[in-house]
Design a protein around this motif. Structure first.
Motif, PDB file in Angstrom:
ATOM      1  N   SER A 239       6.900   1.642  -7.394  1.00 48.71           N
ATOM      2  CA  SER A 239       7.038   2.842  -8.213  1.00 48.71           C
ATOM      3  C   SER A 239       6.546   4.004  -7.377  1.00 48.71           C
ATOM      4  O   SER A 239       5.901   3.813  -6.340  1.00 48.71           O
ATOM      5  CB  SER A 239       6.210   2.736  -9.504  1.00 48.71           C
ATOM      6  N   THR A 240       6.834   5.209  -7.799  1.00 45.58           N
ATOM      7  CA  THR A 240       6.270   6.383  -7.135  1.00 45.58           C
ATOM      8  C   THR A 240       4.750   6.266  -7.097  1.00 45.58           C
ATOM      9  O   THR A 240       4.128   6.452  -6.048  1.00 45.58           O
ATOM     10  CB  THR A 240       6.692   7.654  -7.897  1.00 45.58           C
ATOM     11  N   GLN A 241       4.166   5.910  -8.256  1.00 44.44           N
ATOM     12  CA  GLN A 241       2.701   5.879  -8.354  1.00 44.44           C
ATOM     13  C   GLN A 241       2.089   4.837  -7.431  1.00 44.44           C
ATOM     14  O   GLN A 241       1.030   5.052  -6.864  1.00 44.44           O
ATOM     15  CB  GLN A 241       2.288   5.580  -9.807  1.00 44.44           C
ATOM     16  N   SER A 242       2.735   3.676  -7.325  1.00 43.41           N
ATOM     17  CA  SER A 242       2.131   2.602  -6.534  1.00 43.41           C
ATOM     18  C   SER A 242       2.405   2.777  -5.040  1.00 43.41           C
ATOM     19  O   SER A 242       1.643   2.264  -4.221  1.00 43.41           O
ATOM     20  CB  SER A 242       2.670   1.234  -6.989  1.00 43.41           C
ATOM     21  N   SER A 243       3.469   3.484  -4.682  1.00 42.65           N
ATOM     22  CA  SER A 243       3.973   3.357  -3.321  1.00 42.65           C
ATOM     23  C   SER A 243       4.163   4.680  -2.591  1.00 42.65           C
ATOM     24  O   SER A 243       3.475   4.961  -1.616  1.00 42.65           O
ATOM     25  CB  SER A 243       5.313   2.604  -3.342  1.00 42.65           C
ATOM     26  N   THR A 244       5.114   5.490  -3.035  1.00 41.00           N
ATOM     27  CA  THR A 244       5.450   6.679  -2.247  1.00 41.00           C
ATOM     28  C   THR A 244       4.466   7.824  -2.463  1.00 41.00           C
ATOM     29  O   THR A 244       4.181   8.573  -1.529  1.00 41.00           O
ATOM     30  CB  THR A 244       6.882   7.152  -2.568  1.00 41.00           C
ATOM     31  N   LEU A 245       3.942   7.958  -3.680  1.00 31.78           N
ATOM     32  CA  LEU A 245       3.010   9.065  -3.925  1.00 31.78           C
ATOM     33  C   LEU A 245       1.705   8.902  -3.137  1.00 31.78           C
ATOM     34  O   LEU A 245       1.246   9.867  -2.507  1.00 31.78           O
ATOM     35  CB  LEU A 245       2.757   9.218  -5.436  1.00 31.78           C
ATOM     36  N   PRO A 246       1.094   7.717  -3.130  1.00 26.76           N
ATOM     37  CA  PRO A 246      -0.105   7.560  -2.290  1.00 26.76           C
ATOM     38  C   PRO A 246       0.185   7.852  -0.811  1.00 26.76           C
ATOM     39  O   PRO A 246      -0.646   8.459  -0.123  1.00 26.76           O
ATOM     40  CB  PRO A 246      -0.497   6.089  -2.484  1.00 26.76           C
ATOM     41  N   ALA A 247       1.353   7.439  -0.337  1.00 27.77           N
ATOM     42  CA  ALA A 247       1.686   7.695   1.076  1.00 27.77           C
ATOM     43  C   ALA A 247       1.815   9.189   1.335  1.00 27.77           C
ATOM     44  O   ALA A 247       1.325   9.703   2.350  1.00 27.77           O
ATOM     45  CB  ALA A 247       2.988   6.969   1.431  1.00 27.77           C
ATOM     46  N   ALA A 248       2.458   9.892   0.421  1.00 33.49           N
ATOM     47  CA  ALA A 248       2.628  11.341   0.605  1.00 33.49           C
ATOM     48  C   ALA A 248       1.290  12.062   0.510  1.00 33.49           C
ATOM     49  O   ALA A 248       1.008  12.989   1.273  1.00 33.49           O
ATOM     50  CB  ALA A 248       3.601  11.885  -0.441  1.00 33.49           C
ATOM     51  N   ARG A 249       0.445  11.632  -0.418  1.00 32.42           N
ATOM     52  CA  ARG A 249      -0.856  12.290  -0.583  1.00 32.42           C
ATOM     53  C   ARG A 249      -1.744  12.083   0.646  1.00 32.42           C
ATOM     54  O   ARG A 249      -2.543  12.946   0.997  1.00 32.42           O
ATOM     55  CB  ARG A 249      -1.563  11.738  -1.825  1.00 32.42           C
ATOM     56  N   LYS A 250      -1.593  10.917   1.258  1.00 31.64           N
ATOM     57  CA  LYS A 250      -2.425  10.592   2.415  1.00 31.64           C
ATOM     58  C   LYS A 250      -2.246  11.608   3.547  1.00 31.64           C
ATOM     59  O   LYS A 250      -3.130  11.815   4.362  1.00 31.64           O
ATOM     60  CB  LYS A 250      -2.083   9.173   2.899  1.00 31.64           C
ATOM     61  N   THR A 251      -1.098  12.264   3.601  1.00 29.62           N
ATOM     62  CA  THR A 251      -0.821  13.212   4.681  1.00 29.62           C
ATOM     63  C   THR A 251      -1.507  14.553   4.483  1.00 29.62           C
ATOM     64  O   THR A 251      -1.543  15.373   5.403  1.00 29.62           O
ATOM     65  CB  THR A 251       0.692  13.497   4.766  1.00 29.62           C
ATOM     66  N   ASN A 252      -2.015  14.792   3.273  1.00 30.13           N
ATOM     67  CA  ASN A 252      -2.543  16.114   2.912  1.00 30.13           C
ATOM     68  C   ASN A 252      -1.501  17.218   3.007  1.00 30.13           C
ATOM     69  O   ASN A 252      -1.837  18.394   3.067  1.00 30.13           O
ATOM     70  CB  ASN A 252      -3.764  16.483   3.775  1.00 30.13           C
TER      71      ASN A 252
END
Lengths: 560, 180
Positions: A239-252
């Protein structure tokens, strides 16, 4: 100077991938969603609850369903374990003529349908990219399997897809984790079906529920609860919440704004550029325009078209993105209300049941019109079957002690399937804007979409073939039926901004760029020029990652 | 996050200690009737009917599982008025039959006498009983019982976190089955 390098409109499966890819490649990204915020783990209020802990033991009162979820109910909004992840149709309506219903099932939160999707993840094959060109329906695809295959591999590796390598040309293999196993009943049917009818295959459904951990993403393998649509704190399904959103947030590099409805795009006709994204804060009604060098439109297929249709020049009634005249046309969905089922008559299976609740089942890939047109097929293209085997509880009649003890027994092993059929692109299946407006002043979206003869013939064929397969496999009490086929029902709505090489015959090019605005990328289901018969989300992921890669290259070379 | 930490946390989260969340939830719609619907006599009647449909055996019966309160909630807050009235009228018929045959309330006659009346209701031989009344009552009792914590955890086996899928799990007829 723009506010951001890129704006991603929508945060579902496609938007999440756009945000991940663009931020990881160094762009400053604003992601917008009209819905409320949902944080992973924290905002899954029904996760892990027993039936007795769900409101009304799981079923919303029918009056409330009809009042607020008259369309969303077709996606399961009436189940109180997940009602909070669906759009309220009373507050956010759309329109159609009563004789041509369209069941538009929408989410209304960050993460979109990625929280509640069916997770079936299947590749397209060259056969389906060729279909429009071969039989002349719709706009020919400007890309083929080789263009997208590496991107399938890329997104599969990250998302975590469980499946078996089946070696079927019509359903290419991918980067798979081990499949969720078939049960005893399914294996029984598989062996007999494949022996009796060569060319028919019963395979594990390929599904974005992991069978192996991805600790680097903080995600863990499926616990076999089959309660995915409540949200999964294990992050076991994509899901966005489990997968892509954490990855995007990690970049700041990500700014995420929930509760922001996009109503349209500003456009510089002279330079053929999108210059701004018009938003309304759904809590305060405050309007604001955000600017960026590039825009990824991933609002979900129909909503993306809605936004494009509503992007009109001052005083104009026509979208600035419709120089082809095809914007809003070729709206499609799969038809799926054909059901076949049967009972496995083998006492050797009586001593077996299932442990755990597997979140998926089995699949019969397309077998019709694979090698040219089948002589006995009165339709073009094809369909697949999604199904599941298992045992229900026995259903003793009466009351009292004997009935209660009878309910401790299982009924026979059974198997059932639903056909999912390709729907042809018809130019006069269209979306338009209404003269009525919603609570934010946006014109309602109007659907004029129907299934036609080819879809009806395919459903009839699926019913005949389905029964024949189950009988050939040795099942008894084989039955079948069709319910009314209503577009939207499969929640695989596609089209409206179809991809093509010719700007006069399509809305976006082979890189998902709008012909009328190369800095606008439409990468969700709106871009689809045909539907194939397989579940589409994996293809949106791959197209989005591919387009993001292209977009960043163009930005970095100052071509955009 | 370490996977074992997550599992340990999940074990507590999905385990038995849910008293607080449940207490909060009971104030929300869909857990208890928003306002009382049954009279005391109706409560006793519905309890008696429920416990004859799913009696206590080696596991608790419908009353111990809270089924009458579930039925009251559903009739008060879930069903449309026409269905609610059918239920109430059907229950009134059962009560009238008990009084006609035994001169006592349904709840006060013997279980054997109750079963005779319910069997007649099932066979649709009681005049004035709404059509399919018995089957509707039976279904709502079964729904209430098998979605209750008692039904899930005692009569059936509740697997909040199966952890694995076994598609060929040995099963002997008459042993407990898994709840949803």
């Amino acid at each position: 100077m723009s506010d951001f390098d890129a704006i991603v409109i929508g945060s579902g499966i496609s938007g999440g991938w756009a945000a991940k890819e663009l931020t990881e490649k160094g762009l400053k990204v604003l992601m917008l969603d009209r819905g409320r915020m949902v944080e992973h783990r924290k905002d899954y209020p029904t996760e892990g609850k027993g039936p007795w802990e769900l409101a009304y033991r799981g079923n919303l009162p029918p009056a409330e369903v009809e009042r607020d979820y008259s369309n969303a109910k077709w996606g399961g909004a009436g189940s109180t374990d997940r009602t909070h992840f669906f759009n309220n149709d009373r507050l956010n309506p759309y329109d159609y003529e009563a004789s041509k219903p369209f069941r538009w099932v929408r989410p209304d939160q960050v993460g979109g349908k990625s929280l509640i999707w069916g997770r079936v993840s299947l590749r397209w094959s060259q056969l389906s990219f060729d279909a429009n060109k071969v039989d002349g329906h719709g706009s020919p695809w400007p890309i083929g399997y080789d263009d997208i295959a590496p991107w399938y591999s890329y997104v599969e590796s990250f998302a975590g897809i469980a499946g078996a390598r089946d070696g079927l040309p019509q359903l290419p293999d991918g980067e798979f984790q081990p499949p969720h196993p078939m049960n005893a009943g399914e294996l029984w049917v598989k062996a007999r079906l494949e022996a009796a009818m060569p060319g028919r295959h019963l395979i594990n459904t390929r599904v974005a529920n992991m069978t192996q951990d991805k600790p680097e993403q903080g995600r863990f393998r499926c616990q076999e609860r089959n309660q995915c649509a409540r949200g999964c704190s294990f992050g076991a399904y994509f899901s966005t919440q489990s997968s892509t959103l954490p990855a995007a947030r990690k970049t700041n590099n990500l700014t995420l704004l929930s509760d922001h409805l996009v109503t349209g795009l500003d456009y510089d006709r002279r330079h053929k550029r999108v210059t701004g994204v018009r938003t309304i804060d759904t809590n305060t009604q405050e309007a604001r325009v955000y600017t960026s060098r590039i825009v990824f439109l991933c609002a979900s297929a129909m909503s993306s078209v809605h936004i494009l249709l509503n992007s009109r020049a001052e005083g104009g009634d026509r979208s600035v993105f419709d120089s082809s005249g095809l914007l809003g046309k070729y709206i499609m969905d799969h038809s799926m209300r054909t059901t076949v089922y049967g009972v496995i008559p083998d006492p050797a299976l009586d001593g077996l049941a299932t442990y755990g609740r597997r979140p998926t089942g089995v699949y019969i890939p397309r077998f019709r019109n694979l090698d040219g047109q089948d002589a006995d097929a009165d339709f073009v293209r094809g369909y697949g079957f999604q199904g599941e085997g298992g045992r229900r509880n026995a259903e003793p009649a009466g009351f009292g002690k004997a009935m209660k003890e009878g309910l401790r027994n299982h009924g026979p092993w059974q198997i059932g399937f639903n056909a999912f059929a390709e729907c042809l692109p018809y130019k006069d299946n269209v979306l338009t804007l209404s003269s009525k407006t919603d609570r934010f002043g946006m014109p309602l979206l109007v659907f004029d979409v129907t299934f036609r003869d080819n879809e009806a013939r395919m459903m009839n064929d699926a019913q005949r073939q389905g029964e024949a397969m189950l009988k050939a496999a040795g099942l008894v009490n084989v039955g079948s039926h069709q319910d009314e086929h209503v577009p939207g029902d499969a929640i695989h709505e596609m089209g409206g901004a179809c991809m093509g090489a010719d700007p006069r015959a399509s809305v976006v090019n082979k890189w998902n760029q709008a012909h009328d605005a190369p800095n606008l990328f439409v990468t969700d289901g709106a871009c689809m020029a045909s539907t194939n018969c397989v579940n589409p989300s994996l293809t949106y992921m791959a197209l989005t990652a591919r387009a993001a890669d292209r977009a960043v290259k163009l930005v970095k070379t100052n071509a955009l | 996050m370490d996977r074992r930490d997550l599992l340990a946390g999940a074990g507590a989260f999905f385990g038995v200690s849910l008293a607080l969340p449940l207490a909060r939830a009971l104030a929300a719609p869909g857990f208890a009737a928003s306002q009382p619907l049954f009279t005391q006599d109706q409560q006793a009647l519905v309890a008696a009917v429920s416990d004859r449909i799913v009696p206590a055996t080696d596991t608790p019966g419908a009353v111990a599982a809270g089924v009458p309160q579930f039925i009251e909630m559903m009739l008060a807050d879930w069903y449309a008025a026409v269905d609610r009235n059918d239920f109430l009228s059907g229950f009134a018929t059962l009560e009238a039959v008990a009084r006609g045959r035994h001169d006592r309330a349904f709840a006060a006659i013997t279980p054997a006498q109750q079963d005779v009346i319910l069997t007649d209701a099932m066979a649709n031989t009681l005049p004035a009983l709404p059509p399919r009344f018995f089957e509707h009552v039976r279904q709502i009792v079964l729904l209430g019982y098998y979605t209750s914590e008692t039904g899930c955890r005692q009569e059936r086996i509740y697997l909040p976190l199966p952890g694995r899928y076994d598609g060929a799990y040995p099963y002997a007829t008459g042993t407990k089955v898994f709840s949803s």
